[in-house]
Design a protein around this motif. Sequence first.
Motif, short mmCIF file in Angstrom:
data_model
loop_
_atom_site.label_atom_id
_atom_site.label_comp_id
_atom_site.label_asym_id
_atom_site.label_seq_id
_atom_site.Cartn_x
_atom_site.Cartn_y
_atom_site.Cartn_z
N UNK A 7 -12.94 -22.08 -9.85
CA UNK A 7 -13.78 -22.86 -10.76
C UNK A 7 -14.97 -23.34 -9.94
N UNK A 8 -16.18 -23.35 -10.52
CA UNK A 8 -17.35 -23.66 -9.70
C UNK A 8 -17.25 -24.99 -8.94
N UNK A 9 -16.91 -26.08 -9.64
CA UNK A 9 -16.86 -27.38 -8.99
C UNK A 9 -15.53 -28.06 -9.32
N UNK A 10 -14.50 -27.87 -8.48
CA UNK A 10 -13.17 -28.39 -8.80
C UNK A 10 -13.09 -29.90 -8.85
N UNK A 11 -12.35 -30.40 -9.84
CA UNK A 11 -12.09 -31.83 -9.99
C UNK A 11 -10.61 -32.06 -9.73
N UNK A 12 -10.31 -32.81 -8.68
CA UNK A 12 -8.93 -33.04 -8.27
C UNK A 12 -8.80 -34.51 -7.85
N UNK A 13 -7.57 -35.02 -7.64
CA UNK A 13 -7.43 -36.42 -7.23
C UNK A 13 -8.29 -36.74 -6.02
N UNK A 14 -9.03 -37.83 -6.11
CA UNK A 14 -9.93 -38.32 -5.06
C UNK A 14 -11.11 -37.39 -4.78
N UNK A 15 -11.42 -36.51 -5.73
CA UNK A 15 -12.53 -35.59 -5.49
C UNK A 15 -13.30 -35.30 -6.78
N UNK A 16 -14.50 -35.90 -6.88
CA UNK A 16 -15.41 -35.59 -7.98
C UNK A 16 -16.81 -35.37 -7.41
N UNK A 17 -16.85 -34.67 -6.28
CA UNK A 17 -18.13 -34.38 -5.62
C UNK A 17 -18.95 -33.41 -6.45
N UNK A 18 -20.24 -33.46 -6.28
CA UNK A 18 -21.22 -32.57 -6.90
C UNK A 18 -21.40 -32.93 -8.38
#
Length: 478
Positions: free
Chosen positions: A467-478
């Motif tokens: 996926x281009x910009x992964x969203x996971x726990x503690x990670x919403x970069x970009x």
Amino acid sequence: MKHTKVKDLLNSPKTLQEVTAKGWVRTFRNNQFIALNDGSTIHNIQCVVDFENTPEEILKRITTSAAISVTGDLVESQGAGQKYEIQVKKLEILGDSDAEKFPIQLRNRPSLEFLREQAHLRVRTNAFSAIMRVRSVLSFAVHQYFQQKGFVYVNTPIVTGSDAEGAGEMFRVSALPFDGTPRNEDGSVNFKEDFFGKETNLTVSGQLEAETYAMALGQVYTFGPTFRAENSNTSRHLAEFWMIEPEVAFNDLADNMDLAEDFIKYVVKYAVDNCADDLKFLETRLADEEKQKPQAERSEMTLLEKLNFVLENNFKRVSYTEAIDILRDSTPNKKKKFQYLIDEWGADLQSEHERFLVEKHFKCPVILFDYPAKIKAFYMRLNEDGKTVRAMDILFPGIGEIVGGSQREERLDVLIEKMKVLGIDEEELWWYLDTRRFGTAVHSGFGLGFERLVLFVTGMTNIRDVIPFPRTPQNAEF
């Protein structure tokens, strides 16, 4: 100036013509050979510079990831590895790139973990450009399959007041201030003061809304983003992902299984037929990765063998009860090799169990059906035995569950009773119950996590890489 894509240049039927190409520099060797890529193909085109007649200040600016435009003659290549090359007559630097500061040094084979921190630039590598082209082709194939079958594409809400899965792991949507949140007398949040006048969340599934449209349009599908606030930091979970969810009026569970199998085979075949170069590259990449693993952990099949394995084998249909018997009597279970041991009917199967059934026991894709009602959602149709529901999951090699679906409970009284038992508010889903009050009928559907499909087709092992910009726990970069 008009330019030609690298893919089209490499497939050109004629040479000795003047062409213009634009793209990003992958490598520049001997002050003479530029490997240029514009994202249209896994392959670079070699551009040969007349360095003796090119100003030194221009040559110094031809660095990794610089954007350039070249114009010259397309000729048959003298070197191995490419059919054509461009003999450069004119070169223009469109955008400089400081080679010392560019974070991705391609010659060092950066790790996937490092590249996730550079999600905005990782698509300039061969692996990620290939993955994203395959993802795009699969996305097109999804729409083409359903459109050719006469399905109506429905855009279900992203902001919703209902929890389709009943799991409660949802992201709340609110315009209320963090400080001074309005409260009721009992101290709870007064959502009547909020933007929508009620508690709302990001959707976990478009299924319930899609069902209502299927009960008027016959056959519909959704393909959109869904969200789970599940604090699961694994290689198989994302907080934001895309779901494909068809719903079909008058389809029973057998029809549903037929549809899911046909659909999966169609989109996988479409990718095999239309992404040959990218899949060949990804197959080689996977083979190199497999060499780093202990022999016992290596896959028995190459990537393309795995894809053809799905295309050439009928999916084995097995009841949950039969699967439990197989797992209970299996060697890994008896020798306590499973992390989660199977000792009784009613257990919720884990990935290790699903993969054992597919990869070791049946050695083909498996559709499990008729699950215990207690481990499945409220909307699944209750069987006559009163303890199982007409649910089905499709299990794939290397992935485990890739599809989850069911025949929906069309009987109003049974559905209301199930909701009461699970504590689901009838008033919240009054509109959903209306489809059972006015012209109810047997209907079925399933959900397929798009990223898990891309994971399987590309041979990648971590869902964050498809996926281009992964969203996971503690990670919403970009």
